[in-house]
Design a protein around this motif. Structure first.
Motif, PDB file in Angstrom:
ATOM      1  N   PRO A 198       0.812  -1.228   0.000  1.00 31.28           N
ATOM      2  CA  PRO A 198       0.000   0.000   0.000  1.00 31.28           C
ATOM      3  C   PRO A 198       0.844   1.276   0.000  1.00 31.28           C
ATOM      4  CG  PRO A 198       0.130  -0.891   2.208  1.00 31.28           C
ATOM      5  CD  PRO A 198       0.877  -1.855   1.319  1.00 31.28           C
ATOM      6  N   SER A 199       2.166   1.137   0.046  1.00 35.58           N
ATOM      7  CA  SER A 199       3.047   2.295   0.185  1.00 35.58           C
ATOM      8  C   SER A 199       3.245   3.001  -1.162  1.00 35.58           C
ATOM      9  CB  SER A 199       4.395   1.808   0.727  1.00 35.58           C
ATOM     10  OG  SER A 199       4.807   0.660   0.009  1.00 35.58           O
ATOM     11  N   GLN A 257       0.641   3.543  -4.303  1.00 37.96           N
ATOM     12  CA  GLN A 257       0.527   4.998  -4.469  1.00 37.96           C
ATOM     13  C   GLN A 257       1.276   5.476  -5.720  1.00 37.96           C
ATOM     14  OE1 GLN A 257      -1.797   5.988  -2.433  1.00 37.96           O
ATOM     15  NE2 GLN A 257      -1.596   3.943  -1.564  1.00 37.96           N
ATOM     16  N   SER A 306       6.159   5.785   2.403  1.00 41.71           N
ATOM     17  CA  SER A 306       4.734   6.103   2.170  1.00 41.71           C
ATOM     18  C   SER A 306       4.489   7.592   2.360  1.00 41.71           C
ATOM     19  CB  SER A 306       3.848   5.367   3.180  1.00 41.71           C
ATOM     20  OG  SER A 306       4.000   3.987   3.072  1.00 41.71           O
ATOM     21  N   LEU A 334       0.008  10.496   6.466  1.00 42.04           N
ATOM     22  CA  LEU A 334      -1.381  10.004   6.472  1.00 42.04           C
ATOM     23  C   LEU A 334      -2.355  11.029   5.899  1.00 42.04           C
ATOM     24  CD1 LEU A 334      -1.533   8.116   9.888  1.00 42.04           C
ATOM     25  CD2 LEU A 334      -1.115   7.196   7.606  1.00 42.04           C
ATOM     26  N   LYS A 374      -4.577   8.162   4.407  1.00 43.11           N
ATOM     27  CA  LYS A 374      -5.024   7.457   5.622  1.00 43.11           C
ATOM     28  C   LYS A 374      -6.237   6.565   5.320  1.00 43.11           C
ATOM     29  CE  LYS A 374      -6.513   8.112  10.394  1.00 43.11           C
ATOM     30  NZ  LYS A 374      -7.237   6.858  10.291  1.00 43.11           N
ATOM     31  N   TYR A 384      -7.045   5.259   2.447  1.00 42.15           N
ATOM     32  CA  TYR A 384      -6.602   4.113   1.647  1.00 42.15           C
ATOM     33  C   TYR A 384      -5.991   3.027   2.535  1.00 42.15           C
ATOM     34  CZ  TYR A 384      -4.578   1.596  -2.256  1.00 42.15           C
ATOM     35  OH  TYR A 384      -4.284   0.615  -3.171  1.00 42.15           O
ATOM     36  N   ARG A 385      -5.152   3.478   3.447  1.00 44.51           N
ATOM     37  CA  ARG A 385      -4.446   2.540   4.309  1.00 44.51           C
ATOM     38  C   ARG A 385      -5.399   1.763   5.205  1.00 44.51           C
ATOM     39  NH1 ARG A 385       1.201   2.949   6.883  1.00 44.51           N
ATOM     40  NH2 ARG A 385       0.542   2.563   8.981  1.00 44.51           N
ATOM     41  N   ASP A 386      -6.397   2.465   5.748  1.00 44.09           N
ATOM     42  CA  ASP A 386      -7.370   1.795   6.627  1.00 44.09           C
ATOM     43  C   ASP A 386      -8.130   0.724   5.844  1.00 44.09           C
ATOM     44  OD1 ASP A 386      -6.522   3.403   8.629  1.00 44.09           O
ATOM     45  OD2 ASP A 386      -8.252   4.757   8.595  1.00 44.09           O
ATOM     46  N   TYR A 425      -7.136  -0.769   3.101  1.00 46.19           N
ATOM     47  CA  TYR A 425      -6.170  -1.821   2.736  1.00 46.19           C
ATOM     48  C   TYR A 425      -6.011  -2.810   3.889  1.00 46.19           C
ATOM     49  CZ  TYR A 425      -1.755  -3.964   1.314  1.00 46.19           C
ATOM     50  OH  TYR A 425      -0.776  -4.867   0.961  1.00 46.19           O
TER      51      TYR A 425
END
Ligand SMILES: O=C(O)CCC(=O)C(=O)O
Ligand SMILES: [Fe+2]
Length: 435
Positions: free
Chosen positions: A312-313, A351, A383, A386, A411, A413-415, A417
């Motif tokens: 996800p980075s 990303q 990354s 956030l 942030k 996107y990360r959650d 993911y």
């Protein structure tokens, strides 16, 4: 703590059921029937229109909401026709092999085909062929006349695979070895020394975390350490004090790997034709280190170390030694990534696929285990902060190259993911942001 793979795996002959990759016994067909649903979900449309009309409609709505499934009887398709069709297919499957052969095909695009189901278990096939297309790029050649050629090589690899390896990259072999040895020492510490760092709490907000993990409900054959390296001062206090040189060595390693990542990001800017430094500041602010320890596994074909995923980075830099384990998904199959001591494997991550407007591919990869030796890998994720807004670079969007991704906050996107990592339907986060 006793759940750590390294705590129990050295004395076993076979893999525990909950590690058998993505096909645990409870969802394996055969022999595990639950009791049948009650008949009351059978619905008789012949009664629709009569005095039971409202009740029938109510039952359809309830069954659809509760189960998404109901049965109908007296439905108007004649029993003779149903029996006839059933008999015909039984007859078809019972035909002689030679008669059926004409219809057999593995071609998914055929409008009519007789086929057999394949075993979709993503086995950790250690013997997968090595991918020959991942270039090994010597960064010391960048200073000379080869610069343009090297950037072209990087761009081609990133468009096709999202992965390449770099050597002579400026991070000293001594520091790489020292960091690798430090983590080996960490994982080999006596259980009592490791126990104080162990945590099952996934919400440690980037502070040091030592854990064992699962993906999509199935355990993976590894223990891991994870923490933020940059911004450093907010986090270094959470790093362990054992082994004694942890903070000193990991700090030096993080600084050097960060320099390398920024150099590579600038080469990518050059290749994409966007301004140098585009990824500076916010877009590359967060740096995390994730270190995996994969103990030897008695049945490597039944487990995975890390299941298939894209990172996800923005960019990932991976150090492995000479132990094979990393695989890339290419042309419908998993292929091995050759382990080159002191090289870094560079992965384009989600990303960068978005910011490059789809020009670069986020590499789909996974890690397998082996029966003989433990493998340790050091994974640095670069990354965005956030709060960064991620969207395709304006210079890469035009009338002929329309914007391919929505913009979003990193942030969010990360959650999503992290939630998708446990989703058994294999959801990929990037797809949800495609326009
Ligand atoms: O250990 C490896 O080679 C792969 C690890 C990985 O892909 C990850 O942590 O994202
Ligand atoms: Fe990864």
């Amino acid at each position: 703590m006793s759940i750590l793979v390294s705590s129990w795996s050295n004395n076993i002959q076979s893999v525990p059921e909950n590690y058998c990759m993505f096909f645990p016994e409870k969802i394996r067909p055969g022999g595990h029937y639950s009791s049948c649903m009650q008949q009351h979900s059978n619905i008789d449309p012949a009664q629709v229109g009569g005095h039971d009309h409202d009740e029938i409609i109510h039952r359809i709505r309830k069954a659809s909401k509760d189960f998404g499934l109901f049965q109908v009887i007296n439905h108007g398709v004649s029993e003779e026709l149903m029996d006839d069709t059933m008999s015909l297919f039984k007859e078809f499957f019972d035909m002689h092999v030679e008669d059926k052969a004409a219809y057999y095909s593995e071609d998914l695009t055929k409008s009519y085909r007789l086929y057999t189901g394949e075993d979709k278990r993503p086995r950790g096939d250690v013997a997968a062929p090595v991918c020959k297309d991942i270039p090994v790029i010597d960064l010391s050649r960048l200073a000379g006349l080869d610069r343009v050629e090297i950037i072209q090589l990087i761009m081609k690899a990133n468009m096709d695979l999202g992965m390449f390896q770099v050597i002579n990259h400026g991070v000293s072999e001594e520091l790489m070895d020292e960091t690798m040895n430090l983590f080996k020492e960490f994982f080999n510490m006596p259980a009592e020394d490791k126990a104080m760092y162990y945590s099952e709490d996934g919400t440690s907000k980037g502070n040091f975390r030592f854990y064992t993990s699962s993906m999509k409900g199935v355990n993976t054959w590894k223990d891991s350490v994870r923490h933020i390296c940059e911004p450093l001062e907010d986090n270094i206090q959470s790093w362990p004090e054992k082994p004694a040189r942890y903070r000193e060595v990991v700090r030096a390693y993080s600084v050097e790997v960060r320099k390398l990542s920024l150099r590579i990001l600038d080469l990518i800017c050059e290749g994409l034709g966007i301004q140098l430094g585009y990824f500076g500041d916010g877009l590359s602010q967060l740096q995390e280190l994730l270190v995996h320890n994969y103990p030897p596994c008695p049945e490597p074909g039944l487990v995975l170390g890390v299941g298939g995923h894209t990172d996800p980075s923005l960019l990932t830099l991976l150090q492995q030694q000479d132990v094979y384990g990393l695989q890339i998904f290419k042309g419908g199959q998993w292929l091995g990534v050759e382990p080159i001591p002191h090289a870094f494997v560079i992965n384009i991550s989600d990303q960068l696929e978005v910011i490059s407007n789809g020009k670069l591919k986020s590499a789909r990869h996974r890690a397998v285990t082996n029966a003989d030796v433990a493998r340790t890998s050091l994974v640095t994720f670069i990354s965005p902060s956030l709060e960064s807004i991620i969207e395709p670079a304006k210079a890469l969007v035009s009338a002929s190259e329309p914007q391919l991704f929505k913009s979003f906050r990193f942030k969010e996107y990360r959650d999503i993911y992290i939630a998708n990592l446990q989703d058994p339907n294999d959801a990929t986060t990037l797809d949800a942001y495609k326009l």
